[in-house]
Design an enzyme around this catalytic site. Sequence first.
Site, short mmCIF file in Angstrom:
data_model
loop_
_atom_site.label_atom_id
_atom_site.label_comp_id
_atom_site.label_asym_id
_atom_site.label_seq_id
_atom_site.Cartn_x
_atom_site.Cartn_y
_atom_site.Cartn_z
N ARG A 199 0.84 -1.19 0.00
CA ARG A 199 0.00 0.00 0.00
C ARG A 199 0.88 1.26 0.00
O ARG A 199 2.06 1.19 0.34
CB ARG A 199 -0.90 0.02 1.23
N LYS A 224 -1.85 -1.65 7.87
CA LYS A 224 -3.21 -1.13 8.00
C LYS A 224 -4.08 -2.06 8.84
O LYS A 224 -4.96 -1.62 9.58
CB LYS A 224 -3.84 -0.97 6.60
N HIS A 279 -3.19 3.65 -6.10
CA HIS A 279 -3.68 2.42 -5.47
C HIS A 279 -4.00 1.34 -6.50
O HIS A 279 -4.05 0.15 -6.16
CB HIS A 279 -4.92 2.72 -4.62
N ARG A 282 -1.63 -1.53 -6.76
CA ARG A 282 -1.82 -2.67 -5.84
C ARG A 282 -2.74 -3.71 -6.47
O ARG A 282 -2.52 -4.91 -6.34
CB ARG A 282 -2.38 -2.17 -4.50
N HIS A 305 -3.96 -9.22 2.63
CA HIS A 305 -5.41 -9.25 2.72
C HIS A 305 -5.84 -10.27 3.76
O HIS A 305 -5.34 -11.39 3.79
CB HIS A 305 -6.03 -9.59 1.36
N TYR A 314 -9.19 -7.34 -5.36
CA TYR A 314 -7.93 -6.86 -5.94
C TYR A 314 -7.40 -7.79 -7.02
O TYR A 314 -6.36 -7.51 -7.61
CB TYR A 314 -6.87 -6.73 -4.82
#
Length: 331
Positions: A199, A224, A279, A282, A305, A314
């Site tokens: 990220r 995150k 982003h 990613r 994830h 994603y």
Amino acid sequence: MASIRRRGDRWQCRVTRHGFPPETKSFATKAEAETWARSIEVAMDRGTHQNRASVERTSLADILARYAEEVSPGKKGAKDEAIRLNALRANKLGKYALANLSAAAVAKFRDERLRAVSAATVLRDLALLSSVLNHARREWGFPVENAVQSIRKPRQPQGRERVLSDDEEARLLTASAPVGRRSPWLQPIIILALETAMRRGELLALRWEHVSLDKRTALLPDTKNGTRRLVPLSPRAIDTLRHLPRSIDGSVFPISAPALHLRFKLACKRAGIDELRLHDLRHTATTRLSEKLPNLAELSAVTGHKSLQMLKRYYHPNAERLADRLAAAVA
């Protein structure tokens, strides 16, 4: 018991009951005062009474400010949340007393916001408002209902599926090359993002003390999701890191998020690439890594994830490549 008396042109009612703090309120007529007194006494008898004085004198803006001061600083996205909280405070919704914050008022706020911003932005505003109201009730003792839970939410927009093509990647890297006054950090960040699926915040927080070129890993001590992650580095990523100048403060990429955003936008413009966000790299990296790491557990360990559902958001496979793999499997 209740006592009612005339004070000027108003009727003041005071309800006292053992085990409860006194309740006092003024009304335009004696009948209104009597009705209110009966409702308070019944609620006290049933054990459902809650003192409403705090929500009548406290505005939504007041608890938004308190939340920004006491709760937000401990969160990962504190800066972004502070901006959103300030915007909510400035909105006319913030002027409502908590006692008057009805579902209709929140629904009107939703509709007005939808005319100005995307559904995704409105959903984030409503989610934050809901969190603030829940916190005020559970942690601060305000007897306030969460009006957000009573309204219809905008439909969740389709997730982005923007993936960088090989041709676009070549043009973007050319446009971001450190020539003249261009930043020496933009192109390496793009390459690392494509090779590791990190990220933006993880890339900007990366420090040399957490990078091992010998072991071909980069440690992210605080992601995150609140967990540490050890990211494997590809040969291309290692080569990029080897040629980076070292910053005196130990940061791998000593550049701020706003500066990175601006430089990436300018590079996309020079490369003639539309509708691309940082982003999206990613998304691109996750899709490419899935071809090298078909095991979902291994893939999620690299990308960070926590759920298959989020990982699927994603992963954007190329239908032609899937058709080729199916043909190869049949052969």
